[in-house]
Write an enzyme that holds these catalytic residues in place. Sequence first.
Site, PDB file in Angstrom:
ATOM      1  N   ALA A  29       0.593  -1.058  -0.061  1.00  0.00           N
ATOM      2  CA  ALA A  29      -0.080   0.117  -0.069  1.00  0.00           C
ATOM      3  C   ALA A  29       0.847   1.185   0.200  1.00  0.00           C
ATOM      4  O   ALA A  29       0.700   2.184   0.757  1.00  0.00           O
ATOM      5  CB  ALA A  29      -0.913   0.021   1.219  1.00  0.00           C
ATOM      6  N   ASP A  52       0.324  -4.899   3.993  1.00  0.00           N
ATOM      7  CA  ASP A  52       1.417  -4.156   3.837  1.00  0.00           C
ATOM      8  C   ASP A  52       1.956  -4.160   5.255  1.00  0.00           C
ATOM      9  O   ASP A  52       1.044  -3.715   6.412  1.00  0.00           O
ATOM     10  CB  ASP A  52       1.317  -2.643   3.529  1.00  0.00           C
ATOM     11  CG  ASP A  52       2.397  -1.997   2.911  1.00  0.00           C
ATOM     12  OD1 ASP A  52       2.541  -1.331   2.061  1.00  0.00           O
ATOM     13  OD2 ASP A  52       3.466  -2.061   3.738  1.00  0.00           O
ATOM     14  N   ASN A  60       7.100   9.712   2.222  1.00  0.00           N
ATOM     15  CA  ASN A  60       6.028   9.022   1.526  1.00  0.00           C
ATOM     16  C   ASN A  60       5.009  10.111   0.910  1.00  0.00           C
ATOM     17  O   ASN A  60       4.169   9.759  -0.071  1.00  0.00           O
ATOM     18  CB  ASN A  60       5.044   8.032   2.146  1.00  0.00           C
ATOM     19  CG  ASN A  60       6.005   6.876   2.565  1.00  0.00           C
ATOM     20  OD1 ASN A  60       5.671   6.615   3.882  1.00  0.00           O
ATOM     21  ND2 ASN A  60       7.046   6.518   2.131  1.00  0.00           N
ATOM     22  N   ASN A  62       4.837  12.754  -0.633  1.00  0.00           N
ATOM     23  CA  ASN A  62       4.971  13.549  -1.976  1.00  0.00           C
ATOM     24  C   ASN A  62       4.212  12.782  -2.961  1.00  0.00           C
ATOM     25  O   ASN A  62       4.111  13.295  -4.403  1.00  0.00           O
ATOM     26  CB  ASN A  62       6.421  13.570  -2.446  1.00  0.00           C
ATOM     27  CG  ASN A  62       7.026  12.468  -3.035  1.00  0.00           C
ATOM     28  OD1 ASN A  62       6.935  11.218  -2.419  1.00  0.00           O
ATOM     29  ND2 ASN A  62       7.959  12.824  -3.738  1.00  0.00           N
ATOM     30  N   CYS A 177      37.923  -6.626   4.082  1.00  0.00           N
ATOM     31  CA  CYS A 177      38.962  -5.996   4.616  1.00  0.00           C
ATOM     32  C   CYS A 177      39.086  -4.444   3.868  1.00  0.00           C
ATOM     33  O   CYS A 177      39.603  -3.644   4.557  1.00  0.00           O
ATOM     34  CB  CYS A 177      40.335  -6.863   4.092  1.00  0.00           C
ATOM     35  SG  CYS A 177      40.532  -8.160   5.180  1.00  0.00           S
TER      36      CYS A 177
END
Lengths: 608, 440
Positions: A29, A52, A60, A62, A177
């Site tokens: 969702a 969900d 979120n 926007n 490393c």
Amino acid sequence: MPRFSHYEAALGSQLFEKVKNCRVLMVGAGGIGCELLKNLVMSGFNQIELVDLDTIDLSNLNRQFLFQKQHIKKSKAQVARESALKFNPNANIVAHHANIKDPQFSIEWFKSFDIVMNALDNLDARRHVNTMCLVANIPLIESGSEGYLGQVTIIKKGETECYECQPKPTRKTYPVCTIRSTPSSPIHCIVWAKSYLFNQLFGIPEEEDEELDKELNDENADEIANLKAETLALKRIREAMGSQDYPKIVFQKIFNDDINRLLIMEDMWKTRKQPVPLVYEELEKLKDTESQMDQTTNSNTLRDQRLWSLTENFSIFLESIKRLSTQLLAEKMTNPDASLTFDKDDIDAMDFITATSNLRARIFGIEEKTKFQVKAMAGNIIPAIATTNAIVAGMIVMQAFKVLNGDLNECKTVYCSPDRRPKSILSELLNKPNPDCSVCQSVHVTLNVNVKKATLRDFLKEVIQGHDEDEEDVCEVSVEEGGRIIYDVEYDDNLDVTFEKLNITDGKMVKVTPESEDDEKYPTVFAISHRETFESPNTWFHIDGDITSRSRTQVNSNAHKRKLDDSEIDPQEESSRKRPAVIENEVIVQDDDLIMTEDGPQRLIVID
Amino acid sequence: MNIDKKTQKYDRQLRLWQASGQAALENSKVCLINGTATGCEILKDLVLPGIGSFTVVDKKEVDGADAGISFFLDEDRIGTNRAQAVTELLQELNEDVRGFYLAEDPISLIENRLDYFLQFTIVIATDIPEKPLLKLSEALWNANIPLFIVRTTGFIGYFRIVHPEHTVVETHPDSIMDLRLDVPFPALEQYAKTFDFDSMDNMDHGHIPYVVILLKYLDQWKKDHDGKLPCTSAEKKQFKQIIESGRRNVDEENFAEALANAWRAFTATKVPHQVQEIFNDPACETLTANSSSFWILARAIRDFVANEGQGLLPLAGSVPDMKADTSTFVSLQTIYRQKAKAEIAIVRSHVNKILNSIGRTSDFIHDDEIDSFCKHAAFIQVIRYRSLKEEYISDPKKAEIDRWLQDPQDNIVHYVLIRAIDKFYEANNRYPGIILNFKL
């Protein structure tokens, strides 16, 4: 005028009836999910379940228009349902704030739907739903978006490619490393800050960071031993969390002691530039003089989008450690085992990662990055806008109409891609299943088993090899569950352990792959279903389905015969057998979500 | 909302269009004519990412079918003004956006107060018949305001942009790589010369930036080949082998980078074709007091190319990440940046000369604009559209449409049908196919 009069006119009454009566499962969702749920309730879909596990975040808003500021931190599934109901109070929507991989969402549950629509943001869940839909033989509409790119396709067992018929890019890993001792680029410092240090200080230290390649070889053996000791020391430091001096102690350890330790390894620096440790007291002094000189540095520019000075990194490092410690300690009050997980949208976590990776970059003479850049590198950020998601969600519904109408042959894979102007929406025919796909081409059966009693040895003998005698021959298969190797020719430690102790319980999938050369390569997948009693007192197993059809893996003929003789058929199974769309038991599965745990950015097979 | 919060809220889209795109969005005033379902969908996708403001012009009342197809209308709104209803609901999507409505009939507004529409940055027209649309489009065309015409019916949708010209500077190319390896400028050439590969210890040798590696070997190559670049595939292969032979051990990542980027050394730096076309455009040739800053800048760049640039665009000035120690990387970065800066200054002087000649002051174009234009000079674009008048009246391209109609798969059939529906409406004041109690 009735609410759906326009739709009925456009769809025709026959399809409209189908739409009204069909049961839809929506997984996700988020960006596409919000748009999709809107489209579904507006086009007359009446029975919708959505799943969900996520909660709502500021970033979120926007695009995920069913959510508003007051909903932040609430369940996406629940809020999406409530918002959608406001607009169509008659729709029947069931919301699950849960992981689609939870056992409650069983094969049987998947079978109760007519169509499944994915609106997911990660590979792992997509793979799972793909598998479940293949097993349940339910059509799946798969979708994704990234920036201006979007894609929708249909997956139907035996008729189309499944999600795994084409290989997916795997995530980049770095040699341990390089990350821990000899970083040479900004990403090395960021991976160190995020995958190593953040977990050590605030997460679950034992959790292996999957971005690190820990393969041992002659060259790195010594250094890996050193690194283990270093990690242990850090773990002890963690006990001081919450004390006044904690940030300073951590600083001293990672930016000074550990670097000095590295400098002792002279061979390491013969062809590399030597790192320069940072000294806490010096930075503190520098900070004081700077703050006396200048009180108003760059207050007008975006803090996230400019490079921080050395002392800024220093201060933000100390502050963010303090804030994250406070947060963790508060959580520990209610749950002693609490830990923090890295979240790219958490301001404290991003401050910490940015400052820490920049301080490390400074030590090793590596270019430093802004918080905005670090976020993209640490977080695998997928750009996302409402427009693309709206287009994708529209295309999903269009394909769903065809599926419901029984016109699978008219379904297409549809892309939206402004790069290919002048046509920004393109479609292509669905591909046939890949005959070499290890997911949709494997054989699937349900294994009824008493998980408390049956051991791996019982399984191999009775089900795979098919004899009960105590012969000690090696069973030439490998057995996996959820990406773990349970057994192979060279690993027989688990033979006398029960299924339950091996954590192979109800709802799990066990994959058995033949290893001997003359065998067909297709694996067999057993969906585990726990059962206490069996007709025959001498067995803990009962197989539903035919595992001989595709695979030459030997099957216990007795176990198989029991199935054929079985007069007691599960009534639920009987009823589902009557559904014309479902071909019982002849199914396909594999569960191999082992490597990918996050959404890697991928072109067009995407996200959100 | 403070600035960091805003970055966070819009994070996923800032990755796509950057701060400058966001600023353009935030400064925009959008007008929607008719609060139809499609119109609301469009506004939703603009309000969420944060336009400055929107205004809905609509006189109709919400009816049951509206509530059925528009997500933004619930049944409680039936009977109320549609502009007001959708504005209130759209406004809820984003508190940063200001929403307005005008409960007036858009057609009579076009007839009587056409100027009203000239205050907007763009106008989106849904469900407007051809005649008023023509009038509106002409006014907006003259004012250089883009008009979006949107039509939907059943499964068919149509939209068209009416705008004389759309120019783009920041086209967001995947990368702006402008290294000038084939034509190094003097400072770069000098810098590369300071590296004496043979006398370096292993550590320094492993940190020579790949740009310098390529410049060095390319310089040698040119000396051996009459100043020519490696050209045939055999030569390119040979050039790579020369680089490979200079590598002291396989761990030298900088040499690996040099090999991976060797193709850049074979690629001639030149003015791209589509930029040359822009230079040749009459709008670039003849500047007037009405010329936009895009064309003034394009002309300034053209003048630069013809003179100081010696056939090349201004240097973009950015250097990609590469294996190097910090101080070397910073000096390399500085060399490119300084050169770019110097060229921007020259472009500035061309801009000032042009502004002066058309009677404008130099503050008409800001330094930021020049910086951005120079950086993106290789990627600028001009898109032009036909006017609605041309399409409907003066040049309807009937022959082409006829030809396209021969192909039954061609979408042109929908275009013809939509136009026909409009004609029908104009003549009968209702849409075709309406049955008694079924009103569209």
